[in-house]
Design an enzyme around this catalytic site. Structure first.
Site, PDB file in Angstrom:
ATOM      1  N   CYS A  54       0.990  -1.265  -0.047  1.00 40.20           N
ATOM      2  CA  CYS A  54       0.119   0.034   0.018  1.00 40.20           C
ATOM      3  C   CYS A  54       1.039   1.124   0.025  1.00 40.20           C
ATOM      4  O   CYS A  54       1.709   1.385   0.877  1.00 40.20           O
ATOM      5  CB  CYS A  54      -1.058  -0.108   1.204  1.00 40.20           C
ATOM      6  SG  CYS A  54      -1.831   1.478   1.322  1.00 40.20           S
ATOM      7  N   CYS A  57       0.438   3.247   3.564  1.00 42.89           N
ATOM      8  CA  CYS A  57       0.861   2.611   4.633  1.00 42.89           C
ATOM      9  C   CYS A  57       1.856   1.633   4.963  1.00 42.89           C
ATOM     10  O   CYS A  57       2.490   1.346   6.004  1.00 42.89           O
ATOM     11  CB  CYS A  57      -0.175   2.303   5.694  1.00 42.89           C
ATOM     12  SG  CYS A  57      -0.986   0.559   5.077  1.00 42.89           S
ATOM     13  N   CYS A 103      -7.246  -1.118   1.391  1.00 46.49           N
ATOM     14  CA  CYS A 103      -6.135  -1.775   2.371  1.00 46.49           C
ATOM     15  C   CYS A 103      -6.725  -1.894   3.839  1.00 46.49           C
ATOM     16  O   CYS A 103      -7.538  -0.873   4.590  1.00 46.49           O
ATOM     17  CB  CYS A 103      -5.132  -0.734   2.279  1.00 46.49           C
ATOM     18  SG  CYS A 103      -3.833  -1.069   3.614  1.00 46.49           S
ATOM     19  N   CYS A 106      -4.831   0.691   6.657  1.00 47.72           N
ATOM     20  CA  CYS A 106      -5.528   2.023   6.677  1.00 47.72           C
ATOM     21  C   CYS A 106      -6.474   2.501   6.136  1.00 47.72           C
ATOM     22  O   CYS A 106      -6.924   3.606   6.105  1.00 47.72           O
ATOM     23  CB  CYS A 106      -4.303   2.886   6.226  1.00 47.72           C
ATOM     24  SG  CYS A 106      -3.840   2.652   4.273  1.00 47.72           S
ATOM     25  N   CYS A 128      -8.703  -5.575  -9.726  1.00 45.84           N
ATOM     26  CA  CYS A 128      -8.120  -4.276 -10.607  1.00 45.84           C
ATOM     27  C   CYS A 128      -7.844  -3.162  -9.539  1.00 45.84           C
ATOM     28  O   CYS A 128      -8.735  -2.470  -9.158  1.00 45.84           O
ATOM     29  CB  CYS A 128      -9.375  -3.954 -11.387  1.00 45.84           C
ATOM     30  SG  CYS A 128      -9.229  -2.755 -12.571  1.00 45.84           S
TER      31      CYS A 128
END
Length: 142
Positions: A54, A57, A103, A106, A128
């Site tokens: 991510c 984070c 995510c 976060c 996607c």
């Protein structure tokens, strides 16, 4: 961004802190649920072996071994690196019903997951994901 029901983010920052950390495009996608233009992202054609994290984070999200060519304009994966790496929630925006991918650490917007499209993947799923939502950490052994 609407809170994810029943889930508490591990990484908590104010929207001002996110604005200071992320570029304008990263903030628009990760915190406001925007979508980058198709075929514009750094990882659409990427073949490097490694871990996709991510961008907000640093949490591990996907591994390069699950990335595949979907020709949709965004990086596509058939499975997250761990079943608890992402959260899924219904998205009824733009007159469609889709499944949004966030995510788990976060609660940043990553993209959407689609199922039953006939892609030759073990899960019959296509995560996607916006390139701008990811950061690739290359495999040191590659």
């Amino acid at each position: 961004m609407d809170p994810v029901v029943g889930a508490t983010p591990k990484v908590v920052k104010s929207e001002q802190q996110w604005r200071e950390q992320l570029s304008q495009e990263e903030y628009a996608v990760l915190r406001n649920g925007a979508t980058e233009a198709p075929y514009s992202g750094d990882y659409v054609e990427e073949k490097t072996s490694g871990v996709y994290e991510c961008r907000a984070c640093g949490a591990e999200l996907f591994r390069s071994g699950t990335k595949f060519e979907s020709h949709c304009g965004w990086p596509s994966f058939w499975d997250p690196s761990d079943s608890e790496a992402v959260l899924l929630r219904e998205d009824r925006s733009h007159g469609m019903v889709r499944v949004e991918v966030l995510c788990a650490s976060c609660h940043s917007h990553l993209g959407h997951v689609f199922e039953g499209e006939g892609y030759p993947t073990p899960t019959d799923q296509r995560y996607c994901i916006n390139s701008v939502a990811l950061r690739l950490e290359p495999d040191e052994n590659a």
